[in-house]
Design an enzyme around this catalytic site. Sequence first.
Site, short mmCIF file in Angstrom:
data_model
loop_
_atom_site.label_atom_id
_atom_site.label_comp_id
_atom_site.label_asym_id
_atom_site.label_seq_id
_atom_site.Cartn_x
_atom_site.Cartn_y
_atom_site.Cartn_z
N GLN A 124 68.46 58.64 61.50
CA GLN A 124 68.22 57.35 60.72
C GLN A 124 66.47 57.17 59.68
O GLN A 124 65.64 58.28 60.23
CB GLN A 124 67.02 57.01 62.39
CG GLN A 124 66.37 55.48 61.87
CD GLN A 124 65.01 55.01 62.63
OE1 GLN A 124 64.91 55.46 63.86
NE2 GLN A 124 64.56 53.51 61.82
N GLY A 125 67.94 57.89 58.79
CA GLY A 125 66.68 57.75 57.22
C GLY A 125 66.07 56.66 56.91
O GLY A 125 66.10 55.83 55.59
N SER A 127 61.80 56.56 57.34
CA SER A 127 60.44 57.05 56.52
C SER A 127 60.48 58.18 55.51
O SER A 127 61.98 58.71 55.44
CB SER A 127 59.67 57.44 57.69
OG SER A 127 59.76 56.59 59.17
N SER A 159 65.01 62.67 62.35
CA SER A 159 64.76 62.81 64.13
C SER A 159 66.44 63.23 64.11
O SER A 159 67.37 62.59 63.61
CB SER A 159 64.44 62.40 64.96
OG SER A 159 63.33 62.05 64.94
N GLU A 242 65.49 49.56 68.26
CA GLU A 242 64.64 50.66 68.98
C GLU A 242 63.70 50.56 69.59
O GLU A 242 63.75 51.71 70.58
CB GLU A 242 64.06 51.53 67.99
CG GLU A 242 63.16 52.51 68.12
CD GLU A 242 62.57 53.13 66.07
OE1 GLU A 242 62.89 53.17 65.50
OE2 GLU A 242 62.71 55.11 66.14
N GLU A 362 48.42 50.54 66.00
CA GLU A 362 48.04 49.78 64.62
C GLU A 362 48.99 48.96 64.25
O GLU A 362 48.87 47.44 64.28
CB GLU A 362 47.39 50.42 63.99
CG GLU A 362 46.02 51.45 64.13
CD GLU A 362 46.68 52.89 64.86
OE1 GLU A 362 47.89 52.57 64.33
OE2 GLU A 362 45.55 53.07 65.31
C1 LIG Z 1 58.05 61.87 67.09
C2 LIG Z 1 58.05 61.46 65.92
C3 LIG Z 1 59.72 61.32 65.32
C4 LIG Z 1 60.13 60.20 64.22
N1 LIG Z 1 61.22 59.90 64.20
C5 LIG Z 1 62.03 59.46 62.98
C6 LIG Z 1 63.33 58.95 62.52
O1 LIG Z 1 64.37 59.78 63.30
N2 LIG Z 1 63.35 58.59 60.99
C7 LIG Z 1 62.56 58.10 60.45
O2 LIG Z 1 63.25 57.04 59.78
N3 LIG Z 1 61.47 58.33 61.09
C8 LIG Z 1 60.91 59.24 62.19
N4 LIG Z 1 59.81 59.05 62.06
C9 LIG Z 1 58.78 58.50 61.25
C10 LIG Z 1 57.61 57.02 61.67
O3 LIG Z 1 58.82 55.94 61.68
C11 LIG Z 1 56.55 56.90 61.03
O4 LIG Z 1 55.47 57.89 61.21
C12 LIG Z 1 55.40 55.71 61.35
O5 LIG Z 1 56.76 54.71 61.08
C13 LIG Z 1 54.50 55.97 60.94
O6 LIG Z 1 54.68 56.61 59.54
P1 LIG Z 1 54.06 57.02 58.67
O7 LIG Z 1 53.88 58.55 58.91
O8 LIG Z 1 53.99 58.03 57.44
O9 LIG Z 1 51.85 56.90 58.58
P2 LIG Z 1 51.55 55.71 57.67
O10 LIG Z 1 52.08 54.70 57.01
O11 LIG Z 1 51.32 56.22 56.74
O12 LIG Z 1 50.04 55.38 59.44
C14 LIG Z 1 48.75 56.12 58.51
C15 LIG Z 1 48.22 55.71 59.61
O13 LIG Z 1 46.95 54.35 59.14
C16 LIG Z 1 47.87 53.08 60.38
N5 LIG Z 1 48.16 51.93 59.63
C17 LIG Z 1 48.65 51.94 58.40
N6 LIG Z 1 49.56 50.35 57.98
C18 LIG Z 1 48.21 49.37 58.41
C19 LIG Z 1 48.05 48.48 58.54
N7 LIG Z 1 48.62 47.55 58.38
N8 LIG Z 1 47.68 48.46 59.77
C20 LIG Z 1 46.51 48.56 60.21
N9 LIG Z 1 46.51 50.38 60.37
C21 LIG Z 1 47.83 50.30 59.10
C22 LIG Z 1 48.87 53.63 61.20
O14 LIG Z 1 48.54 53.32 62.19
C23 LIG Z 1 48.06 55.23 61.47
O15 LIG Z 1 47.73 55.32 61.81
C24 LIG Z 1 59.53 59.55 63.61
C25 LIG Z 1 57.87 60.52 63.99
C26 LIG Z 1 57.56 60.77 65.13
C27 LIG Z 1 56.13 60.77 64.98
#
Ligand SMILES: Cc1cc2nc3c(=O)[nH]c(=O)nc-3n(C[C@H](O)[C@H](O)[C@H](O)COP(=O)(O)OP(=O)(O)OC[C@H]3O[C@@H](n4cnc5c(N)ncnc54)[C@H](O)[C@@H]3O)c2cc1C
Length: 383
Positions: A124-125, A127, A159, A242, A362
């Site tokens: 899944q591409g 993020s 992933s 998902e 959140e």
């Molecule tokens: C084990 C694992 C597997 C994953 N696998 C995949 C995958 O296969 N494909 C893929 O595309 N992605 C994948 N992800 C990514 C995952 O979807 C993102 O990490 C997630 O959506 C959060 O985005 P970010 O890490 O950019 O954090 P950010 O969005 O930058 O968030 C940072 C912080 O700000 C808070 N925040 C952000 N927006 C808000 C809001 N509107 N209100 C309140 N708080 C807020 C968040 O809760 C967090 O604490 C994976 C992540 C993990 C940990």
Amino acid sequence: MDLTFSNEETAFRDELRLWLAENHPGDEPDGGEDKQFAWRQDWQRRLNDGGWAGVHWPVEYGGRGATYTESAIFFEELGRANSPLPANGLGLVLGGPTLMAWGTEEQKERYLPMILSAEEIWCQGFSEPEAGSDLASLKTTAVRDGDEWVVNGQKVWTSAAQWSKWCMLVARTDPDLPKHKGLTYFLMDMDQPGVQVRPLKQMTGGSEFNELFLEDARIPHENIVGSEGDGWKVAMTTLMNERSGLAFFLQVRSRQLLDDLFRHARESGQIDDPLVADKLARLHAKAEVLRLTAYRGLTQIETYGQPGPESALTKLMWSELNQDITQFAADLLGPQALRDGTEWSYELMRARGNTIEGGTTEVLKNIVAERVLGLPRLKAAAQ
Ligand SMILES: Cc1cc2nc3c(=O)[nH]c(=O)nc-3n(C[C@H](O)[C@H](O)[C@H](O)COP(=O)(O)OP(=O)(O)OC[C@H]3O[C@@H](n4cnc5c(N)ncnc54)[C@H](O)[C@@H]3O)c2cc1C
């Protein structure tokens, strides 16, 4: 919701239990992630041969056509038998149902059988470094060139990309439109020079996810899912599947961890400490609430035919429960829980990601507040 199984559901459960007892793949092999992934791929092939890979998929697409309650039973039994998850989880739970909802007949015919048999693994591409929770701000571009699209950008957290043949890729195809509208959903072949996969080392020691670097990667026009510009709506179908798809397996997995902890507390005598007994009782109550909430979610799916925003609730409850269980295990076991390479050290460290993956806690709370409880939207409230 009536929690008593019908005769058909009980027969389904018994048949599955018998099959799992006769076909269980045994313990995960040592020898690294590639070997373990191949082992799970082989497990999915065996599930498929037995007609159990796409339990929730309609018969016309090679599935078993099980009801939602039966597919919940399937995941519960898989957890109960301590069976591994099929290797192509993202294809089975996210990609397949998305194609069934949005794909052309040619796409369904071409891709669905390969997902079921695990011959072609999907990732899944979505993020990117600057676009996680706020997915619609993603910057990867796709520009049309005749019958193809040329893709440039970077994805992260992808992933299973190192084992994947196809990537569900969301890219910006019209930078002049508002951010949610200029997106398109593609199926990108990972096996080409423009796609570079770099595994990321996690604190568990494993490399479950990766960075993807896309430099002039090419995608045929026919690999668009939905239509050009539909990317946001198609991506929402993927995300709702998902959050709901694994709810049953994951809650059973947490239950198993908790049972292991109960066993340890009994054997070590720690359960006689009232504070320990109190905490275990609280965890037990939370696990039961999660199980019943997961069943309640079924009613929504059965009513509306597809998962709704309620799936956010089970996902966030599960992730917090899992972190609580693994943290309390570390408190009870002491240094033993932190020794490198032990099951509990893996569980403790892996659980940190539970409140991030599939939507952060959140963000899920915002979804529950606004779309389930009907509370005012964050921005409107702030004005
Ligand atoms: C084990 C694992 C597997 C994953 N696998 C995949 C995958 O296969 N494909 C893929 O595309 N992605 C994948 N992800 C990514 C995952 O979807 C993102 O990490 C997630 O959506 C959060 O985005 P970010 O890490 O950019 O954090 P950010 O969005 O930058 O968030 C940072 C912080 O700000 C808070 N925040 C952000 N927006 C808000 C809001 N509107 N209100 C309140 N708080 C807020 C968040 O809760 C967090 O604490 C994976 C992540 C993990 C940990």
